[in-house]
Design a protein around this motif. Structure first.
Motif, PDB file in Angstrom:
ATOM      1  N   PHE A 122       0.860  -1.182   0.000  1.00  0.00           N
ATOM      2  CA  PHE A 122       0.000   0.000   0.000  1.00  0.00           C
ATOM      3  C   PHE A 122       0.894   1.228   0.000  1.00  0.00           C
ATOM      4  N   ARG A 123       0.552   2.198  -0.848  1.00  0.00           N
ATOM      5  CA  ARG A 123       1.330   3.438  -0.971  1.00  0.00           C
ATOM      6  C   ARG A 123       2.820   3.150  -1.220  1.00  0.00           C
ATOM      7  N   GLY A 124       3.061   2.154  -2.052  1.00  0.00           N
ATOM      8  CA  GLY A 124       4.415   1.919  -2.524  1.00  0.00           C
ATOM      9  C   GLY A 124       5.318   1.110  -1.615  1.00  0.00           C
ATOM     10  N   THR A 125       4.775   0.565  -0.512  1.00  0.00           N
ATOM     11  CA  THR A 125       5.636  -0.182   0.401  1.00  0.00           C
ATOM     12  C   THR A 125       4.867  -1.348   1.036  1.00  0.00           C
ATOM     13  N   TRP A 126       5.606  -2.366   1.464  1.00  0.00           N
ATOM     14  CA  TRP A 126       4.985  -3.496   2.174  1.00  0.00           C
ATOM     15  C   TRP A 126       4.924  -3.193   3.662  1.00  0.00           C
ATOM     16  N   SER A 127       3.778  -3.494   4.279  1.00  0.00           N
ATOM     17  CA  SER A 127       3.571  -3.245   5.707  1.00  0.00           C
ATOM     18  C   SER A 127       3.006  -4.497   6.370  1.00  0.00           C
ATOM     19  N   THR A 128       3.138  -4.562   7.682  1.00  0.00           N
ATOM     20  CA  THR A 128       2.501  -5.643   8.431  1.00  0.00           C
ATOM     21  C   THR A 128       1.130  -5.171   8.912  1.00  0.00           C
ATOM     22  N   VAL A 129       0.349  -6.114   9.449  1.00  0.00           N
ATOM     23  CA  VAL A 129      -1.021  -5.825   9.898  1.00  0.00           C
ATOM     24  C   VAL A 129      -1.093  -6.040  11.410  1.00  0.00           C
ATOM     25  N   CYS A 130      -1.613  -5.057  12.126  1.00  0.00           N
ATOM     26  CA  CYS A 130      -1.717  -5.144  13.590  1.00  0.00           C
ATOM     27  C   CYS A 130      -2.814  -6.117  13.985  1.00  0.00           C
ATOM     28  N   ASP A 131      -2.541  -6.948  14.995  1.00  0.00           N
ATOM     29  CA  ASP A 131      -3.552  -7.934  15.395  1.00  0.00           C
ATOM     30  C   ASP A 131      -4.538  -7.399  16.433  1.00  0.00           C
ATOM     31  N   SER A 132      -4.467  -6.083  16.737  1.00  0.00           N
ATOM     32  CA  SER A 132      -5.368  -5.505  17.759  1.00  0.00           C
ATOM     33  C   SER A 132      -6.838  -5.712  17.410  1.00  0.00           C
ATOM     34  N   THR A 133      -7.200  -5.633  16.133  1.00  0.00           N
ATOM     35  CA  THR A 133      -8.597  -5.863  15.744  1.00  0.00           C
ATOM     36  C   THR A 133      -8.657  -6.973  14.695  1.00  0.00           C
ATOM     37  N   TRP A 134      -7.682  -7.873  14.740  1.00  0.00           N
ATOM     38  CA  TRP A 134      -7.606  -8.946  13.730  1.00  0.00           C
ATOM     39  C   TRP A 134      -8.256 -10.191  14.320  1.00  0.00           C
ATOM     40  N   TYR A 135      -9.490 -10.471  13.906  1.00  0.00           N
ATOM     41  CA  TYR A 135     -10.237 -11.612  14.427  1.00  0.00           C
ATOM     42  C   TYR A 135     -10.501 -12.615  13.315  1.00  0.00           C
ATOM     43  N   LYS A 136     -11.314 -13.625  13.638  1.00  0.00           N
ATOM     44  CA  LYS A 136     -11.613 -14.671  12.648  1.00  0.00           C
ATOM     45  C   LYS A 136     -12.181 -14.105  11.354  1.00  0.00           C
ATOM     46  N   LEU A 137     -13.022 -13.078  11.465  1.00  0.00           N
ATOM     47  CA  LEU A 137     -13.662 -12.502  10.287  1.00  0.00           C
ATOM     48  C   LEU A 137     -12.620 -11.902   9.340  1.00  0.00           C
ATOM     49  N   GLU A 138     -11.733 -11.074   9.878  1.00  0.00           N
ATOM     50  CA  GLU A 138     -10.705 -10.447   9.046  1.00  0.00           C
ATOM     51  C   GLU A 138      -9.811 -11.506   8.393  1.00  0.00           C
ATOM     52  N   ALA A 139      -9.439 -12.514   9.186  1.00  0.00           N
ATOM     53  CA  ALA A 139      -8.560 -13.574   8.678  1.00  0.00           C
ATOM     54  C   ALA A 139      -9.248 -14.388   7.587  1.00  0.00           C
ATOM     55  N   SER A 140     -10.547 -14.635   7.742  1.00  0.00           N
ATOM     56  CA  SER A 140     -11.228 -15.439   6.721  1.00  0.00           C
ATOM     57  C   SER A 140     -11.468 -14.641   5.440  1.00  0.00           C
ATOM     58  N   VAL A 141     -11.683 -13.322   5.572  1.00  0.00           N
ATOM     59  CA  VAL A 141     -11.775 -12.466   4.379  1.00  0.00           C
ATOM     60  C   VAL A 141     -10.466 -12.574   3.587  1.00  0.00           C
ATOM     61  N   LEU A 142      -9.340 -12.525   4.300  1.00  0.00           N
ATOM     62  CA  LEU A 142      -8.050 -12.589   3.620  1.00  0.00           C
ATOM     63  C   LEU A 142      -7.826 -13.941   2.935  1.00  0.00           C
ATOM     64  N   CYS A 143      -8.110 -15.043   3.626  1.00  0.00           N
ATOM     65  CA  CYS A 143      -7.938 -16.378   3.021  1.00  0.00           C
ATOM     66  C   CYS A 143      -8.737 -16.469   1.729  1.00  0.00           C
ATOM     67  N   HIS A 144      -9.975 -15.966   1.773  1.00  0.00           N
ATOM     68  CA  HIS A 144     -10.863 -16.005   0.606  1.00  0.00           C
ATOM     69  C   HIS A 144     -10.304 -15.148  -0.541  1.00  0.00           C
ATOM     70  N   THR A 145      -9.865 -13.929  -0.213  1.00  0.00           N
ATOM     71  CA  THR A 145      -9.314 -13.021  -1.229  1.00  0.00           C
ATOM     72  C   THR A 145      -8.108 -13.620  -1.939  1.00  0.00           C
ATOM     73  N   LEU A 146      -7.273 -14.317  -1.180  1.00  0.00           N
ATOM     74  CA  LEU A 146      -6.044 -14.884  -1.750  1.00  0.00           C
ATOM     75  C   LEU A 146      -6.313 -16.189  -2.510  1.00  0.00           C
ATOM     76  N   GLY A 147      -7.580 -16.637  -2.535  1.00  0.00           N
ATOM     77  CA  GLY A 147      -7.901 -17.905  -3.191  1.00  0.00           C
ATOM     78  C   GLY A 147      -7.348 -19.079  -2.405  1.00  0.00           C
ATOM     79  N   CYS A 148      -7.244 -18.909  -1.082  1.00  0.00           N
ATOM     80  CA  CYS A 148      -6.627 -19.924  -0.225  1.00  0.00           C
ATOM     81  C   CYS A 148      -7.643 -20.696   0.610  1.00  0.00           C
ATOM     82  N   GLY A 149      -8.920 -20.621   0.236  1.00  0.00           N
ATOM     83  CA  GLY A 149      -9.919 -21.416   0.953  1.00  0.00           C
ATOM     84  C   GLY A 149     -10.317 -20.805   2.278  1.00  0.00           C
ATOM     85  N   LYS A 150     -10.469 -21.659   3.293  1.00  0.00           N
ATOM     86  CA  LYS A 150     -10.985 -21.231   4.595  1.00  0.00           C
ATOM     87  C   LYS A 150      -9.852 -21.099   5.618  1.00  0.00           C
ATOM     88  N   LEU A 151     -10.151 -20.320   6.647  1.00  0.00           N
ATOM     89  CA  LEU A 151      -9.183 -20.110   7.725  1.00  0.00           C
ATOM     90  C   LEU A 151      -9.030 -21.371   8.561  1.00  0.00           C
TER      91      LEU A 151
END
Length: 204
Positions: A122-151
């Motif tokens: 994002f904005r020209g650089t790679w960043s990490t994602v904070c786990d403060s609000t990272w729950y099952k929902l966010e993780a499963s959205v990502l798995c789906h987006t990447l074509g990686c199935g379910k969490l």
């Protein structure tokens, strides 16, 4: 009108213009960052972080509307830039761009592309994602987006990249970019670890 097609968000893709009711493409001859900056700004997608030629986002169809585009970079619209209307191009030379407001994700350090630490470009650089609000929902959205199935499960890592992204999804979305996000705000990320996931699919 102007749009980007064939990308993973509205802020990356093949440059397409509408003229006289028909959508067409732009030839990659002399296509550079100054030209791409005008496109990104016109689409409210920030600035250009990567420039592509040779139909990197697939070949378009319809007329090829511009060749040898020569923007200075300050123009308001792509069609304000000097260009040739006659061309010697084919659609295998369609121009493309990745703008700063485009987000793409990868999982790094795992056994394949479907497991590891979550990283966002994002904005020209790679960043990490904070786990403060990272729950099952966010993780499963990502798995789906990447074509990686379910969490399967969540992991945590340390932050070793300069940037930090925070996501909060209210419901299952096509990608994390459709959820609420904040970039490089220190308070919510202060005590966080870097989010990681293992999805049940096999990476590319």
């Amino acid at each position: 009108a102007l749009r980007l097609a064939g990308g993973r968000s509205r802020c990356e893709g093949r440059v397409e213009m509408e003229q006289a009711g028909a959508w067409g493409t732009v030839c990659d001859d002399a296509w550079d960052l100054a030209d791409a900056d005008v496109v990104c700004r016109q689409l409210r997608c920030g600035w250009a972080v990567r420039v592509h030629g040779s139909a990197a986002f697939g070949r378009g169809s319809g007329p090829i509307l511009r060749d040898e585009v020569g923007c200075k970079g300050q123009e308001e619209h792509l069609w304000d830039c000097p260009a040739k209307l006659e061309h010697d191009c084919s659609h295998k030379e369609d121009a493309g761009v990745v703008c700063s407001e485009h987000q793409e994700w990868r999982l790094s350090g795992g056994r394949d592309g479907c497991a590891g630490r979550v990283e966002v470009f994002f904005r020209g650089t790679w960043s990490t994602v904070c786990d403060s609000t990272w729950y099952k929902l966010e993780a499963s959205v990502l798995c789906h987006t990447l074509g990686c199935g379910k969490l399967l499960r969540q992991l945590s890592f340390s932050h070793t990249l300069p940037g930090r992204m925070l996501y909060q999804c209210e419901s299952q979305q096509p990608s994390l970019a459709h959820c609420q996000w904040t970039y490089n705000k220190s308070a919510p990320c202060h005590q966080s670890r870097a989010a990681g996931v293992v999805c049940n699919g096999m990476g590319p």
